[in-house]
Design a protein around this motif. Structure first.
Motif, mmCIF file in Angstrom:
data_model
loop_
_atom_site.group_PDB
_atom_site.id
_atom_site.type_symbol
_atom_site.label_atom_id
_atom_site.label_comp_id
_atom_site.label_asym_id
_atom_site.label_seq_id
_atom_site.Cartn_x
_atom_site.Cartn_y
_atom_site.Cartn_z
ATOM 1 N N VAL A 17 0.515 11.759 34.789
ATOM 2 C CA VAL A 17 0.989 13.116 35.063
ATOM 3 C C VAL A 17 0.845 13.952 33.807
ATOM 4 C CG1 VAL A 17 2.931 14.540 35.776
ATOM 5 C CG2 VAL A 17 2.607 12.281 36.810
ATOM 6 N N GLU A 18 0.066 15.027 33.935
ATOM 7 C CA GLU A 18 -0.211 15.892 32.801
ATOM 8 C C GLU A 18 0.658 17.136 32.837
ATOM 9 O OE1 GLU A 18 -4.923 14.733 33.207
ATOM 10 O OE2 GLU A 18 -4.059 16.541 34.071
ATOM 11 N N SER A 19 0.825 17.731 31.660
ATOM 12 C CA SER A 19 1.529 19.006 31.561
ATOM 13 C C SER A 19 1.084 19.706 30.290
ATOM 14 C CB SER A 19 3.037 18.785 31.548
ATOM 15 O OG SER A 19 3.422 17.994 30.444
ATOM 16 N N GLY A 20 1.338 21.021 30.231
ATOM 17 C CA GLY A 20 1.114 21.748 28.999
ATOM 18 C C GLY A 20 -0.051 22.706 28.982
ATOM 19 N N GLY A 21 -0.840 22.767 30.036
ATOM 20 C CA GLY A 21 -1.943 23.707 30.048
ATOM 21 C C GLY A 21 -1.447 25.134 30.205
ATOM 22 N N GLY A 22 -2.384 26.093 30.125
ATOM 23 C CA GLY A 22 -2.005 27.478 30.282
ATOM 24 C C GLY A 22 -3.034 28.414 29.707
ATOM 25 N N LEU A 23 -2.604 29.663 29.540
ATOM 26 C CA LEU A 23 -3.454 30.728 29.013
ATOM 27 C C LEU A 23 -3.017 31.058 27.598
ATOM 28 C CD1 LEU A 23 -5.538 33.049 29.381
ATOM 29 C CD2 LEU A 23 -3.658 34.409 30.331
ATOM 30 N N VAL A 24 -3.986 31.140 26.701
ATOM 31 C CA VAL A 24 -3.683 31.426 25.304
ATOM 32 C C VAL A 24 -4.802 32.281 24.732
ATOM 33 C CG1 VAL A 24 -4.800 29.337 24.452
ATOM 34 C CG2 VAL A 24 -2.958 30.370 23.121
ATOM 35 N N GLN A 25 -4.480 33.075 23.744
ATOM 36 C CA GLN A 25 -5.493 33.888 23.085
ATOM 37 C C GLN A 25 -6.276 33.044 22.086
ATOM 38 O OE1 GLN A 25 -3.427 37.297 21.409
ATOM 39 N NE2 GLN A 25 -3.949 38.540 23.206
ATOM 40 N N ALA B 41 -11.410 25.059 29.942
ATOM 41 C CA ALA B 41 -11.840 23.956 30.804
ATOM 42 C C ALA B 41 -10.606 23.360 31.482
ATOM 43 C CB ALA B 41 -12.534 22.867 29.978
ATOM 44 N N VAL B 42 -10.882 22.482 32.425
ATOM 45 C CA VAL B 42 -9.824 21.629 32.958
ATOM 46 C C VAL B 42 -9.796 20.370 32.097
ATOM 47 C CG1 VAL B 42 -8.964 20.327 34.920
ATOM 48 C CG2 VAL B 42 -10.117 22.532 35.285
ATOM 49 N N TYR B 43 -8.635 20.047 31.582
ATOM 50 C CA TYR B 43 -8.470 18.883 30.721
ATOM 51 C C TYR B 43 -7.847 17.744 31.524
ATOM 52 C CZ TYR B 43 -9.759 21.576 26.627
ATOM 53 O OH TYR B 43 -10.463 22.321 25.698
ATOM 54 N N PHE B 44 -8.488 16.581 31.442
ATOM 55 C CA PHE B 44 -8.047 15.402 32.172
ATOM 56 C C PHE B 44 -7.637 14.314 31.185
ATOM 57 C CE2 PHE B 44 -9.572 16.588 36.381
ATOM 58 C CZ PHE B 44 -10.589 17.487 36.106
ATOM 59 N N CYS B 45 -6.488 13.718 31.398
ATOM 60 C CA CYS B 45 -6.160 12.557 30.585
ATOM 61 C C CYS B 45 -6.645 11.300 31.296
ATOM 62 C CB CYS B 45 -4.668 12.472 30.290
ATOM 63 S SG CYS B 45 -3.629 12.037 31.677
ATOM 64 N N TYR B 46 -6.877 10.259 30.513
ATOM 65 C CA TYR B 46 -7.325 8.999 31.092
ATOM 66 C C TYR B 46 -6.583 7.846 30.436
ATOM 67 C CZ TYR B 46 -10.061 8.064 26.852
ATOM 68 O OH TYR B 46 -10.442 7.819 25.562
ATOM 69 N N LEU B 47 -6.610 6.738 31.146
ATOM 70 C CA LEU B 47 -6.036 5.483 30.654
ATOM 71 C C LEU B 47 -6.998 4.359 30.998
ATOM 72 C CD1 LEU B 47 -3.707 3.544 29.730
ATOM 73 C CD2 LEU B 47 -2.882 3.657 32.095
ATOM 74 N N LEU B 48 -7.387 3.587 30.004
ATOM 75 C CA LEU B 48 -8.158 2.377 30.226
ATOM 76 C C LEU B 48 -7.186 1.210 30.145
ATOM 77 C CD1 LEU B 48 -11.311 3.101 28.032
ATOM 78 C CD2 LEU B 48 -11.045 3.384 30.506
ATOM 79 N N ASN B 49 -6.986 0.551 31.270
ATOM 80 C CA ASN B 49 -5.919 -0.438 31.377
ATOM 81 C C ASN B 49 -6.417 -1.650 32.148
ATOM 82 O OD1 ASN B 49 -3.068 -1.275 31.294
ATOM 83 N ND2 ASN B 49 -3.084 -0.883 33.497
ATOM 84 N N ARG B 50 -6.410 -2.812 31.503
ATOM 85 C CA ARG B 50 -6.847 -4.042 32.175
ATOM 86 C C ARG B 50 -8.231 -3.889 32.807
ATOM 87 N NH1 ARG B 50 -2.449 -7.653 33.032
ATOM 88 N NH2 ARG B 50 -0.407 -6.713 32.631
ATOM 89 N N MET C 116 -9.719 -1.278 33.923
ATOM 90 C CA MET C 116 -9.857 -0.211 34.904
ATOM 91 C C MET C 116 -9.502 1.128 34.268
ATOM 92 S SD MET C 116 -8.307 -1.893 38.381
ATOM 93 C CE MET C 116 -8.849 -0.463 39.315
ATOM 94 N N ASP C 117 -10.104 2.186 34.786
ATOM 95 C CA ASP C 117 -9.787 3.509 34.261
ATOM 96 C C ASP C 117 -9.009 4.322 35.291
ATOM 97 O OD1 ASP C 117 -12.534 5.570 35.145
ATOM 98 O OD2 ASP C 117 -12.295 3.452 35.677
ATOM 99 N N TYR C 118 -8.063 5.073 34.807
ATOM 100 C CA TYR C 118 -7.210 5.916 35.630
ATOM 101 C C TYR C 118 -7.252 7.336 35.069
ATOM 102 C CZ TYR C 118 -5.412 1.373 37.058
ATOM 103 O OH TYR C 118 -5.312 0.084 37.524
ATOM 104 N N TRP C 119 -7.082 8.308 35.974
ATOM 105 C CA TRP C 119 -7.209 9.704 35.580
ATOM 106 C C TRP C 119 -6.025 10.525 36.059
ATOM 107 C CZ3 TRP C 119 -11.227 11.267 32.521
ATOM 108 C CH2 TRP C 119 -12.277 10.361 32.365
ATOM 109 N N GLY C 120 -5.693 11.532 35.250
ATOM 110 C CA GLY C 120 -4.708 12.501 35.683
ATOM 111 C C GLY C 120 -5.355 13.528 36.602
ATOM 112 N N GLN C 121 -4.531 14.421 37.116
ATOM 113 C CA GLN C 121 -5.012 15.407 38.079
ATOM 114 C C GLN C 121 -5.714 16.581 37.411
ATOM 115 O OE1 GLN C 121 -1.957 15.191 36.954
ATOM 116 N NE2 GLN C 121 -1.115 17.254 36.676
ATOM 117 N N GLY C 122 -5.563 16.704 36.098
ATOM 118 C CA GLY C 122 -6.201 17.791 35.364
ATOM 119 C C GLY C 122 -5.254 18.952 35.145
ATOM 120 N N THR C 123 -5.395 19.595 34.007
ATOM 121 C CA THR C 123 -4.592 20.775 33.706
ATOM 122 C C THR C 123 -5.509 21.841 33.108
ATOM 123 O OG1 THR C 123 -2.599 21.598 32.573
ATOM 124 C CG2 THR C 123 -3.903 19.953 31.391
ATOM 125 N N GLN C 124 -5.369 23.063 33.600
ATOM 126 C CA GLN C 124 -6.260 24.144 33.194
ATOM 127 C C GLN C 124 -5.845 24.706 31.843
ATOM 128 O OE1 GLN C 124 -9.073 25.578 34.887
ATOM 129 N NE2 GLN C 124 -9.311 26.622 32.902
#
Length: 115
Positions: free
Chosen positions: A5-13, A91-100, A102-110
């Motif tokens: 679960v990602e958080s923290g994206g947004g609009l910035v100058q 861009a849309v930023y996606f976090c990932y986890l490489l675990n055992r 396998m790779d897992y992805w977040g839903q993305g944050t703009q």
């Protein structure tokens, strides 16, 4: 089941800062890797930064000196501190986890950087 679960994206100058967070939950092996990719409209997804559970990091050349990846192993959370943001970082930023293996992805944050 592993979830990110990602958080923290947004609009910035341009020149501003943002900090992204990504919390992983589920069955997570203590030795793993986490990090961030991004995808701009019409472009392929590209690696931004990664960090292993032992703390070693790697960065794309285009963010070196501006972005910092870190993690809290106790919380299974990875962070991306982004400074000196540029319009081309939009861009849309996606976090990932490489675990055992396998790779897992977040839903993305703009992240949108205005000029």
């Amino acid at each position: 089941q592993v979830q990110l679960v990602e958080s923290g994206g947004g609009l910035v100058q341009a020149g501003g800062s943002l900090k992204l967070s990504c919390a992983a939950s589920g069955s997570i092996f203590r030795i793993n890797a986490m990090g961030w990719y991004r995808q701009a409209p019409g472009k392929q997804r590209e690696l931004v930064a990664g960090i292993a559970s032992v703390g070693s990091t790697n960065y794309a050349d285009f963010v070196k000196g501006r972005f910092t990846v870190s993690r809290d192993n106790a919380k299974n959370t990875v962070y991306l501190q982004m400074n000196s943001l540029r319009p081309e970082d939009t861009a849309v930023y996606f976090c990932y986890l490489l675990n055992r293996g396998m790779d897992y992805w977040g839903q993305g944050t703009q992240v949108t950087v205005s000029s």
